[in-house]
Design a protein around this motif. Sequence first.
Motif, PDB file in Angstrom:
ATOM      1  N   GLU A   1       5.383  -0.457   2.428  1.00 38.20           N
ATOM      2  CA  GLU A   1       4.408  -1.172   3.444  1.00 38.20           C
ATOM      3  C   GLU A   1       3.719  -2.554   2.693  1.00 38.20           C
ATOM      4  O   GLU A   1       2.965  -2.354   1.698  1.00 38.20           O
ATOM      5  CB  GLU A   1       3.547   0.016   3.724  1.00 38.20           C
ATOM      6  CG  GLU A   1       4.046   1.201   4.285  1.00 38.20           C
ATOM      7  CD  GLU A   1       4.350   0.877   5.847  1.00 38.20           C
ATOM      8  OE1 GLU A   1       4.051   0.005   6.421  1.00 38.20           O
ATOM      9  OE2 GLU A   1       5.459   1.775   6.305  1.00 38.20           O
TER      10      GLU A   1
ATOM     11  N   ILE B   1       1.473  -6.191   3.635  1.00 40.83           N
ATOM     12  CA  ILE B   1       0.458  -7.041   4.457  1.00 40.83           C
ATOM     13  C   ILE B   1       0.844  -8.599   4.089  1.00 40.83           C
ATOM     14  O   ILE B   1       0.714  -8.587   2.566  1.00 40.83           O
ATOM     15  CB  ILE B   1      -0.888  -6.562   4.140  1.00 40.83           C
ATOM     16  CG1 ILE B   1      -1.114  -5.235   4.813  1.00 40.83           C
ATOM     17  CG2 ILE B   1      -1.625  -7.774   4.988  1.00 40.83           C
ATOM     18  CD1 ILE B   1      -2.582  -4.609   4.395  1.00 40.83           C
TER      19      ILE B   1
ATOM     20  N   ARG C   1       6.728  -2.676   7.395  1.00 38.47           N
ATOM     21  CA  ARG C   1       7.500  -1.796   6.658  1.00 38.47           C
ATOM     22  C   ARG C   1       8.833  -2.656   6.159  1.00 38.47           C
ATOM     23  O   ARG C   1       9.756  -3.149   7.097  1.00 38.47           O
ATOM     24  CB  ARG C   1       7.967  -0.582   7.326  1.00 38.47           C
ATOM     25  CG  ARG C   1       8.771   0.230   6.437  1.00 38.47           C
ATOM     26  CD  ARG C   1       8.833   1.923   6.878  1.00 38.47           C
ATOM     27  NE  ARG C   1       9.452   2.729   5.841  1.00 38.47           N
ATOM     28  CZ  ARG C   1       8.745   3.192   4.976  1.00 38.47           C
ATOM     29  NH1 ARG C   1       7.622   2.782   4.559  1.00 38.47           N
ATOM     30  NH2 ARG C   1       9.755   3.870   4.045  1.00 38.47           N
TER      31      ARG C   1
ATOM     32  N   GLU D   1      -1.079  -7.235   9.951  1.00 38.03           N
ATOM     33  CA  GLU D   1      -0.535  -6.178  10.233  1.00 38.03           C
ATOM     34  C   GLU D   1       0.456  -6.005   9.227  1.00 38.03           C
ATOM     35  O   GLU D   1       0.985  -6.733   8.386  1.00 38.03           O
ATOM     36  CB  GLU D   1       0.775  -6.857  11.454  1.00 38.03           C
ATOM     37  CG  GLU D   1       1.529  -5.719  11.974  1.00 38.03           C
ATOM     38  CD  GLU D   1       2.664  -5.970  12.914  1.00 38.03           C
ATOM     39  OE1 GLU D   1       3.617  -5.434  13.288  1.00 38.03           O
ATOM     40  OE2 GLU D   1       2.358  -7.287  13.234  1.00 38.03           O
ATOM     41  N   SER D   2       0.672  -4.652   8.903  1.00 40.81           N
ATOM     42  CA  SER D   2       1.347  -3.963   7.861  1.00 40.81           C
ATOM     43  C   SER D   2       2.944  -3.815   8.372  1.00 40.81           C
ATOM     44  O   SER D   2       2.905  -3.493   9.328  1.00 40.81           O
ATOM     45  CB  SER D   2       0.905  -2.535   7.494  1.00 40.81           C
ATOM     46  OG  SER D   2       1.581  -2.170   6.529  1.00 40.81           O
TER      47      SER D   2
ATOM     48  N   THR E   1       0.855  -1.029   0.079  1.00 38.40           N
ATOM     49  CA  THR E   1      -0.002   0.069  -0.064  1.00 38.40           C
ATOM     50  C   THR E   1       0.947   1.194   0.062  1.00 38.40           C
ATOM     51  O   THR E   1       2.020   1.318   0.346  1.00 38.40           O
ATOM     52  CB  THR E   1      -0.829  -0.041   1.200  1.00 38.40           C
ATOM     53  OG1 THR E   1      -0.062  -0.092   2.416  1.00 38.40           O
ATOM     54  CG2 THR E   1      -1.903  -1.111   1.284  1.00 38.40           C
TER      55      THR E   1
END
Length: 611
Positions: A204, A206, A237, A234-235, A184
């Motif tokens: 980012e 998922i 990084r 949870e996303s 995203t």
Amino acid sequence: MCGIVGYVGDRDCSEILLSGLQRLEYRGYDSAGIAIGTADGSVKMRRAEGKLSSLFRAFHEDPFDGCIGLGHTRWATHGRPSERNAHPHKAGRVIVAHNGIIENYAELKKKLAKEGREFKSETDTEVIAHLIDHALQKGTESLHQAVGSALKVVDGSYALVVMEADKPEELVVARNASPMVIGTEGDQVFAASDVPAVLPYTREFIYLEDGDTAVLKKGSVEVFDASGEPAERESKRINWDPVSAEKQGYKHFMLKEIHEQPARITDALRGRVSVDRGDVDFGEMGFDEEWIKGLDKIVFVACGTSYYAAQVAKYTIEELARVPVEVDLASEFRYRNPLITENTLCIPVSQSGETADTLAAMRQASELGAKCLAICNVIESTIAREAEGVVYTQAGPEIGVASTKAFTTQLAVVSMLAVWLGRRRGTLDAEEAREILQALRDVPGTMDKMLHEKAIYKHIAYNYSDVNSCLYLGRGNLYPIACEGALKLKEISYIHAEGYAAGEMKHGPIALIDENLPVVILVPKNRVYEKVFSNLEEVKARQGQLIALATEGDNGVRDFADVVLEIPDVPEYIQPLLSVVVMQLLAYHVADFKGTDVDQPRNLAKSVTVE
């Protein structure tokens, strides 16, 4: 298989899709395609056989663009590489890209055909498109619900990206035993089978779990679990650079590929092993079973690591199928006058399917009247095309020059082949076959647990990386694994290493043993345990530095060895598959500690296409 990219957002996406596929090229593929929802509300597709350059040419001759789309690079599993078998696939108003294997596709295809569905490809994937379209035609409210309905009747592995041609506003993705991530960035949403595909556009991600589905729209992501309930994922990084991203955070491709082995062995077994029936299905092989019963011998031809897989095969096939097996270095087979008849089965083993010596040996055997069954990894390679039959190992692309997952999937295939031959020749009953096949099915889970151990290998690397030479000893079906372990060490660490049959130690190598020589000895509990233990004692009596591979909990070995590496207590047929992982990790950590070029060792090539 093998790569997927999807996008929905506020910008034209053709370049995102095409460049994303390009970043997945390292995974290997044989065809590619894209589908894009255009501004006029329609969906346009372009597909091509071969390299991405073919797709790029076809696309740029008649370009199109839009703000939603999906792309795919295919590595053939069902149906030969061709434009019509390339993804995406379309059925009615449903467009699908798929990684994985649908195990019950033949049954579903037959049922759908009776209902009037027409199939345009030879793939298992097209079945999914028809199932989803069928659900939509029956009045299913949404594309997401239609995907869920289809997946209820599908058995197998999948990473899916689905788009509806009439409503190109959303993508539906799904995952089961095949990776799928969602990226995203503002209103932009990406789907990919691997992070590198879209890393230039977002950090980012998922990570979907098995059984998850998700609806992707401009600026939004909705994830659902296996029961269809909304789920929070949870996303995370990602701070990798693009090259590290291809390695998925591993320091080297070789280490990544070592850790991929449980999944790749699962792929090799999938759709072939039936524990209930105590049998193996090699439907793609194409050999007459009556001819198999009349075999007078099997001749393996191979080079390097593949040669050691063939040596393991000799032990297993002779035991289970009771047919004589010869194993030849392909480069030597070419220059002798082998005894081959019309009742000889020649089995060339090659990761690439292009190994020059192996190809020449196969051709020679064929000219002498043998039938040839190829065991290789690369679809539509020369050896695969020229052999009468082929069994693909399903290892996926292997980047590291020193072979790891290609070898273990070869071991899995020859183990299945031994069972297949034994069942057809009447030398193996169903009950014994069930036990062997169940043990084989348990390998990925067991291997995955083994791969979490790191500390002991780093300890060995610290203490032994400055040695000049190393001796590897094994017996029975672990003698080839000792040779493979020695090969791995010399390939990537540049330490001289020699694999030897443990019983032959007294006939020469024992002269080398002193307090400066590390000796790696494979001594798990099996039929030759006492014999190998005697060899271990002989090494110890001469002050050799003993690194022993033993069965978990074997305190007797611990009393003698300086270092003990363990494998679980598994049947003898399975020991090579687990023991070689220990050999790989040992070689890797020594080489990494020394700072050598692990992935591209000096003087070596991945595919040896010259004599």
